[in-house]
Write a protein that holds these residues in place. Structure first.
Motif, PDB file in Angstrom:
ATOM      1  N   GLY A   1      32.451  39.178   8.140  1.00  0.00           N
ATOM      2  CA  GLY A   1      32.509  39.453   6.712  1.00  0.00           C
ATOM      3  C   GLY A   1      33.335  38.448   5.937  1.00  0.00           C
ATOM      4  O   GLY A   1      32.939  38.004   4.860  1.00  0.00           O
ATOM      5  N   GLY A   2      34.485  38.060   6.484  1.00  0.00           N
ATOM      6  CA  GLY A   2      35.333  37.099   5.791  1.00  0.00           C
ATOM      7  C   GLY A   2      34.616  35.787   5.539  1.00  0.00           C
ATOM      8  O   GLY A   2      34.716  35.199   4.454  1.00  0.00           O
ATOM      9  N   SER A   3      33.866  35.329   6.533  1.00  0.00           N
ATOM     10  CA  SER A   3      33.113  34.079   6.375  1.00  0.00           C
ATOM     11  C   SER A   3      32.004  34.229   5.345  1.00  0.00           C
ATOM     12  O   SER A   3      31.763  33.326   4.544  1.00  0.00           O
ATOM     13  N   GLN A   4      31.335  35.367   5.363  1.00  0.00           N
ATOM     14  CA  GLN A   4      30.266  35.589   4.394  1.00  0.00           C
ATOM     15  C   GLN A   4      30.829  35.662   2.971  1.00  0.00           C
ATOM     16  O   GLN A   4      30.267  35.080   2.040  1.00  0.00           O
ATOM     17  N   PHE A   5      31.958  36.365   2.814  1.00  0.00           N
ATOM     18  CA  PHE A   5      32.592  36.444   1.490  1.00  0.00           C
ATOM     19  C   PHE A   5      33.055  35.055   1.038  1.00  0.00           C
ATOM     20  O   PHE A   5      32.935  34.707  -0.134  1.00  0.00           O
ATOM     21  N   ALA A   6      33.605  34.265   1.958  1.00  0.00           N
ATOM     22  CA  ALA A   6      34.056  32.917   1.610  1.00  0.00           C
ATOM     23  C   ALA A   6      32.883  32.054   1.150  1.00  0.00           C
ATOM     24  O   ALA A   6      32.987  31.331   0.153  1.00  0.00           O
ATOM     25  N   PHE A   7      31.772  32.126   1.870  1.00  0.00           N
ATOM     26  CA  PHE A   7      30.584  31.352   1.504  1.00  0.00           C
ATOM     27  C   PHE A   7      30.129  31.702   0.087  1.00  0.00           C
ATOM     28  O   PHE A   7      29.932  30.825  -0.750  1.00  0.00           O
ATOM     29  N   VAL A   8      29.991  32.989  -0.172  1.00  0.00           N
ATOM     30  CA  VAL A   8      29.552  33.440  -1.498  1.00  0.00           C
ATOM     31  C   VAL A   8      30.584  33.059  -2.562  1.00  0.00           C
ATOM     32  O   VAL A   8      30.238  32.631  -3.662  1.00  0.00           O
TER      33      VAL A   8
ATOM     34  N   THR B   1      29.306  23.587  -3.490  1.00  0.00           N
ATOM     35  CA  THR B   1      27.995  23.310  -2.908  1.00  0.00           C
ATOM     36  C   THR B   1      27.767  24.190  -1.682  1.00  0.00           C
ATOM     37  O   THR B   1      28.723  24.680  -1.075  1.00  0.00           O
ATOM     38  N   PRO B   2      26.516  24.381  -1.291  1.00  0.00           N
ATOM     39  CA  PRO B   2      26.244  25.141  -0.073  1.00  0.00           C
ATOM     40  C   PRO B   2      26.904  24.536   1.172  1.00  0.00           C
ATOM     41  O   PRO B   2      27.356  25.258   2.047  1.00  0.00           O
ATOM     42  N   VAL B   3      27.006  23.216   1.218  1.00  0.00           N
ATOM     43  CA  VAL B   3      27.649  22.572   2.372  1.00  0.00           C
ATOM     44  C   VAL B   3      29.132  22.921   2.414  1.00  0.00           C
ATOM     45  O   VAL B   3      29.668  23.260   3.472  1.00  0.00           O
ATOM     46  N   SER B   4      29.817  22.858   1.263  1.00  0.00           N
ATOM     47  CA  SER B   4      31.244  23.209   1.258  1.00  0.00           C
ATOM     48  C   SER B   4      31.427  24.700   1.531  1.00  0.00           C
ATOM     49  O   SER B   4      32.398  25.101   2.190  1.00  0.00           O
ATOM     50  N   GLY B   5      30.508  25.525   1.056  1.00  0.00           N
ATOM     51  CA  GLY B   5      30.574  26.960   1.354  1.00  0.00           C
ATOM     52  C   GLY B   5      30.400  27.229   2.835  1.00  0.00           C
ATOM     53  O   GLY B   5      31.133  28.025   3.430  1.00  0.00           O
ATOM     54  N   ALA B   6      29.433  26.542   3.456  1.00  0.00           N
ATOM     55  CA  ALA B   6      29.200  26.722   4.887  1.00  0.00           C
ATOM     56  C   ALA B   6      30.380  26.211   5.705  1.00  0.00           C
ATOM     57  O   ALA B   6      30.780  26.835   6.694  1.00  0.00           O
ATOM     58  N   ALA B   7      30.973  25.089   5.288  1.00  0.00           N
ATOM     59  CA  ALA B   7      32.132  24.553   6.010  1.00  0.00           C
ATOM     60  C   ALA B   7      33.321  25.507   5.917  1.00  0.00           C
ATOM     61  O   ALA B   7      34.022  25.740   6.909  1.00  0.00           O
ATOM     62  N   THR B   8      33.532  26.080   4.750  1.00  0.00           N
ATOM     63  CA  THR B   8      34.613  27.046   4.578  1.00  0.00           C
ATOM     64  C   THR B   8      34.375  28.276   5.444  1.00  0.00           C
ATOM     65  O   THR B   8      35.284  28.763   6.123  1.00  0.00           O
ATOM     66  N   ALA B   9      33.146  28.766   5.441  1.00  0.00           N
ATOM     67  CA  ALA B   9      32.809  29.940   6.263  1.00  0.00           C
ATOM     68  C   ALA B   9      33.018  29.645   7.744  1.00  0.00           C
ATOM     69  O   ALA B   9      33.559  30.476   8.485  1.00  0.00           O
ATOM     70  N   LEU B  10      32.605  28.468   8.170  1.00  0.00           N
ATOM     71  CA  LEU B  10      32.767  28.093   9.572  1.00  0.00           C
ATOM     72  C   LEU B  10      34.235  27.995   9.956  1.00  0.00           C
ATOM     73  O   LEU B  10      34.655  28.503  11.001  1.00  0.00           O
ATOM     74  N   LEU B  11      35.034  27.363   9.105  1.00  0.00           N
ATOM     75  CA  LEU B  11      36.468  27.266   9.384  1.00  0.00           C
ATOM     76  C   LEU B  11      37.116  28.646   9.466  1.00  0.00           C
ATOM     77  O   LEU B  11      37.929  28.912  10.347  1.00  0.00           O
ATOM     78  N   LEU B  12      36.754  29.515   8.543  1.00  0.00           N
ATOM     79  CA  LEU B  12      37.317  30.859   8.552  1.00  0.00           C
ATOM     80  C   LEU B  12      36.876  31.624   9.795  1.00  0.00           C
ATOM     81  O   LEU B  12      37.653  32.377  10.387  1.00  0.00           O
ATOM     82  N   GLY B  13      35.646  31.413  10.228  1.00  0.00           N
ATOM     83  CA  GLY B  13      35.128  32.087  11.418  1.00  0.00           C
ATOM     84  C   GLY B  13      35.750  31.607  12.715  1.00  0.00           C
ATOM     85  O   GLY B  13      35.668  32.300  13.733  1.00  0.00           O
ATOM     86  N   THR B  14      36.408  30.444  12.686  1.00  0.00           N
ATOM     87  CA  THR B  14      37.014  29.932  13.922  1.00  0.00           C
ATOM     88  C   THR B  14      38.143  30.818  14.426  1.00  0.00           C
ATOM     89  O   THR B  14      38.497  30.740  15.603  1.00  0.00           O
ATOM     90  N   ARG B  15      38.678  31.668  13.568  1.00  0.00           N
ATOM     91  CA  ARG B  15      39.743  32.570  14.034  1.00  0.00           C
ATOM     92  C   ARG B  15      39.234  33.494  15.135  1.00  0.00           C
ATOM     93  O   ARG B  15      39.997  33.947  15.975  1.00  0.00           O
ATOM     94  N   ASN B  16      37.938  33.735  15.153  1.00  0.00           N
ATOM     95  CA  ASN B  16      37.365  34.585  16.197  1.00  0.00           C
ATOM     96  C   ASN B  16      37.521  33.956  17.577  1.00  0.00           C
ATOM     97  O   ASN B  16      37.535  34.668  18.576  1.00  0.00           O
ATOM     98  N   THR B  17      37.644  32.631  17.620  1.00  0.00           N
ATOM     99  CA  THR B  17      37.890  31.953  18.893  1.00  0.00           C
ATOM    100  C   THR B  17      39.206  32.440  19.499  1.00  0.00           C
ATOM    101  O   THR B  17      39.299  32.665  20.704  1.00  0.00           O
ATOM    102  N   LEU B  18      40.196  32.619  18.655  1.00  0.00           N
ATOM    103  CA  LEU B  18      41.502  33.109  19.135  1.00  0.00           C
ATOM    104  C   LEU B  18      41.368  34.531  19.673  1.00  0.00           C
ATOM    105  O   LEU B  18      41.997  34.884  20.676  1.00  0.00           O
TER     106      LEU B  18
END
Length: 176
Positions: A4-11, A19-36
């Protein structure tokens, strides 16, 4: 990306004129916390192979929180799966409902739903705040997030707060 956090960040980035690219990059970075989360949960859940790959799809804040608080592997797995599947099904179902009937529902802020994410996160975090050390880390992480929020891109304050928690974890395990 099912987080959800990544989806909210993208939107949020798109709504803010990004841009969609910056939105996707932000979402991806935020989603990396799941790796931890995965690093913590892999030995706890003790799945291998295809089951481990499948579990990775349900690795979100809620499923992680409901598994790390359990006292056995079986209970951790149950908490993880029930929470992960429940959130997955309901999140996607109500995303569809919102997409189809969103205009009819009106502005979610009139219902106070904009505070629901913060409230849900606090409910997940609350049991971990029993230890004074964790309360100090939470306050420091919140202070850093609030401090950087006015001057950085959407999603970065959450990453900065996560960095505080990660640094605290590293420092507390280093030799003295």
């Amino acid at each position: 990306m099912f987080t959800g956090g990544s989806q909210f960040a993208f939107v949020g980035v798109l709504a803010g004129g990004g841009t969609p690219v910056s939105g996707a990059a932000t979402a991806l970075l935020l989603g990396t916390r799941n790796t931890l989360y995965g690093l913590r949960l892999a030995p706890l859940l003790a799945w291998t192979g295809v089951r481990r790959l499948g579990a990775a799809q349900l690795l979100i804040d809620e499923s992680s929180a409901m598994s790390v608080t359990r006292d056995t592997t079986a209970r951790a797995r149950t908490g993880f799966l029930v929470t992960g599947w429940s959130v997955f099904v309901l999140w996607n179902l109500f995303t569809l409902v919102g997409a189809l009937a969103g205009q009819a529902l009106g502005d979610p802020r009139t219902y106070g739903l904009d505070a629901a994410v913060g409230g849900a996160f606090l409910a997940l975090l609350w049991p971990r705040l029993a230890e004074p050390r964790n309360r100090v880390i939470a306050v420091l992480a919140a202070a850093v997030a609030l401090g950087v929020a006015p001057s950085v891109a959407v999603g970065v304050p959450v990453l900065a707060a996560g960095g505080v928690a990660l640094l605290a974890g590293v420092l507390s395990r280093s030799p003295r």
